[in-house]
Design an enzyme around this catalytic site. Structure first.
Site, PDB file in Angstrom:
ATOM      1  N   ASP A 156      28.136  13.851  69.317  1.00 59.79           N
ATOM      2  CA  ASP A 156      29.315  13.179  68.777  1.00 59.79           C
ATOM      3  C   ASP A 156      30.397  12.993  69.830  1.00 59.79           C
ATOM      4  O   ASP A 156      30.461  13.704  70.836  1.00 59.79           O
ATOM      5  CB  ASP A 156      29.866  13.923  67.558  1.00 59.79           C
ATOM      6  CG  ASP A 156      30.179  15.394  67.836  1.00 59.79           C
ATOM      7  OD1 ASP A 156      29.474  16.009  68.653  1.00 59.79           O
ATOM      8  OD2 ASP A 156      31.119  15.938  67.226  1.00 59.79           O
ATOM      9  N   GLU A 178      29.454  18.459  66.606  1.00 62.46           N
ATOM     10  CA  GLU A 178      29.863  19.695  67.278  1.00 62.46           C
ATOM     11  C   GLU A 178      31.382  19.780  67.336  1.00 62.46           C
ATOM     12  O   GLU A 178      31.952  20.868  67.227  1.00 62.46           O
ATOM     13  CB  GLU A 178      29.270  19.752  68.686  1.00 62.46           C
ATOM     14  CG  GLU A 178      29.537  21.059  69.426  1.00 62.46           C
ATOM     15  CD  GLU A 178      30.906  21.113  70.122  1.00 62.46           C
ATOM     16  OE1 GLU A 178      31.462  22.218  70.259  1.00 62.46           O
ATOM     17  OE2 GLU A 178      31.417  20.033  70.505  1.00 62.46           O
TER      18      GLU A 178
END
Length: 404
Positions: free
Chosen positions: A68, A135
């Site tokens: 991400d 994350e």
């Protein structure tokens, strides 16, 4: 056909996606892993990918990369800089950038798996590749596990992961024990009494309450934490009011707390809560503050024996001088949930992405903090080469160390 890793990295960097929205990134990673012969599961924990390569009897090694990006407007000036926009959980349109290097993590993982597939005659066991979402929210690993990851792929004997960081390119940083701090994200809502800006005496001003709270929170570390301990209390966001002549009814603070041990976590949380409630009381608040925990991440703790094996593999691959102990990082990670839930060792390391000459000059001048962009900076961008090659080699070397 050899995968063009530079092209893959540039493509991922140009097209970042926010947490739990990484559909394009996941599809690209899954496609490469499928082309390499792995059995691929998509959509784990919303957008996560797990891919399995079985190669005879032997250990099961989990290899993890996160994917991400962040709501940051890129200012690197690179030809392949991101101009992407996204919609955050609050519905706001925000710029999006791979300001933490997760595009490099995915690229290095694909390259490492490509090498491991080519070398499969030289090792035995099972590799499980995890391409993890979110994350940055501290939620992606938990989401994959809660979606039945441990039941859907072979259970691991060890979990391995890596993170690019502004060390000089070519350097590997790893240590046994606590590698990264535990953290909590808190949202604190301070309740006042709104009213007209010309009549502050008829209100309970949450803006002043918030300002006093922010200042007092700075004393948790500077005046209430033993100087020999490590703790961080950061107020990263303040929201209050919509107009200059209206005193709002509420103010919201978003806090990031960091600590290396469970004991220090409990102590720090108690002090933060005490201050928040005391400042509200001092301001005459008629309602207790609301304190919400948005995420909790455990410390990233490297297993002593497994880390010693990984360090030996890195030294064989890169040479003794290229493998260092980087010290405790006060940043936090959610990778350890995989190892904790499985009850197996974790090894998590860093590899450098900064230009070595630029880093050396900044180190000599004492200007590393100002001259070398760090993760989450709008200027953060690893040197493409040799960062890709080192990331590939590090993951490959560590995986081979634990495979039969």
């Amino acid at each position: 056909m050899t995968i063009d890793l530079e092209a893959l990295y540039i493509d991922l960097h140009r097209n970042p996606e926010l947490s739990f929205q990484e559909t394009r990134t996941a599809s690209i990673a899954a496609g490469h892993l499928r082309d390499l012969g792995l059995d691929v599961i998509e959509g784990l924990g919303t957008t996560g990918v797990a891919a399995v390569l079985r190669n005879g009897d032997g250990p099961v090694v989990w290899l993890r990369a996160d994917m991400d990006a962040l709501p940051v407007e890129e200012q690197t000036g690179l030809a392949y800089a991101s101009t992407a926009k996204g919609v955050d959980p609050a519905g706001n349109t925000v710029p999006v950038m791979h300001a933490c290097g997760h595009d490099m993590h995915v690229t290095a993982m694909v390259g490492a798996v490509e090498k491991l597939v080519a070398e499969r005659a030289e090792w035995a066991g099972t590799i499980v590749v995890l391409i993890q979402p979110a994350e940055e929210y501290g939620a992606g690993a938990r989401a994959m596990l809660d979606d039945g990851l441990l039941e859907r792929v072979p259970r691991p004997d060890v979990v391995l992961g890596q993170h690019v960081t502004p060390l000089p390119a070519g350097i590997i940083g790893v240590r046994p024990g606590t590698q990264m701090a535990a953290s909590d994200g808190l949202t604190v809502t301070l309740h006042g009494r709104g009213g007209h800006g010309s009549r502050p005496h008829a209100t309970i001003d949450p803006v002043v309450m918030a300002a006093a709270t922010v200042m007092r929170l700075q004393t948790v570390v500077s005046r209430e934490t033993d100087p020999r301990d490590v703790a961080v209390v950061t107020v990263g966001s303040i929201h209050a009011g919509l107009k200059n002549n209206i005193i709002p009814a509420e103010a919201t603070l978003e806090l990031s707390l960091r600590y290396p041990t469970d004991e220090l976590r409990e102590i720090t949380l108690e002090k933060v809560e005490r201050i928040v409630r005391a400042e509200a009381m001092a301001s005459g608040a008629e309602q207790e503050p609301t304190i919400r925990t948005d995420h909790t991440l455990p410390a990233t703790i490297n297993d002593d024996e497994a880390t010693a094996r990984a360090i030996a593999a890195f030294r064989r691959t890169f040479g003794d001088a290229s493998v260092i102990d980087p010290g405790l990082f006060t940043g936090s990670e959610d990778v350890s949930w995989f190892a904790r839930d499985a009850g197996v060792p974790l090894v998590f390391w860093f590899w450098g992405g900064a230009d070595p000459e630029r880093f050396a000059a900044a180190e000599a001048a004492g200007t590393i903090n100002s001259d070398i962009p760090t993760n989450h900076s709008p200027f953060f961008a690893p040197e493409i080469h040799p960062t890709i090659e080192v990331g590939v080699s590090a993951m490959r070397a560590a995986a081979r160390e634990f495979l039969a």
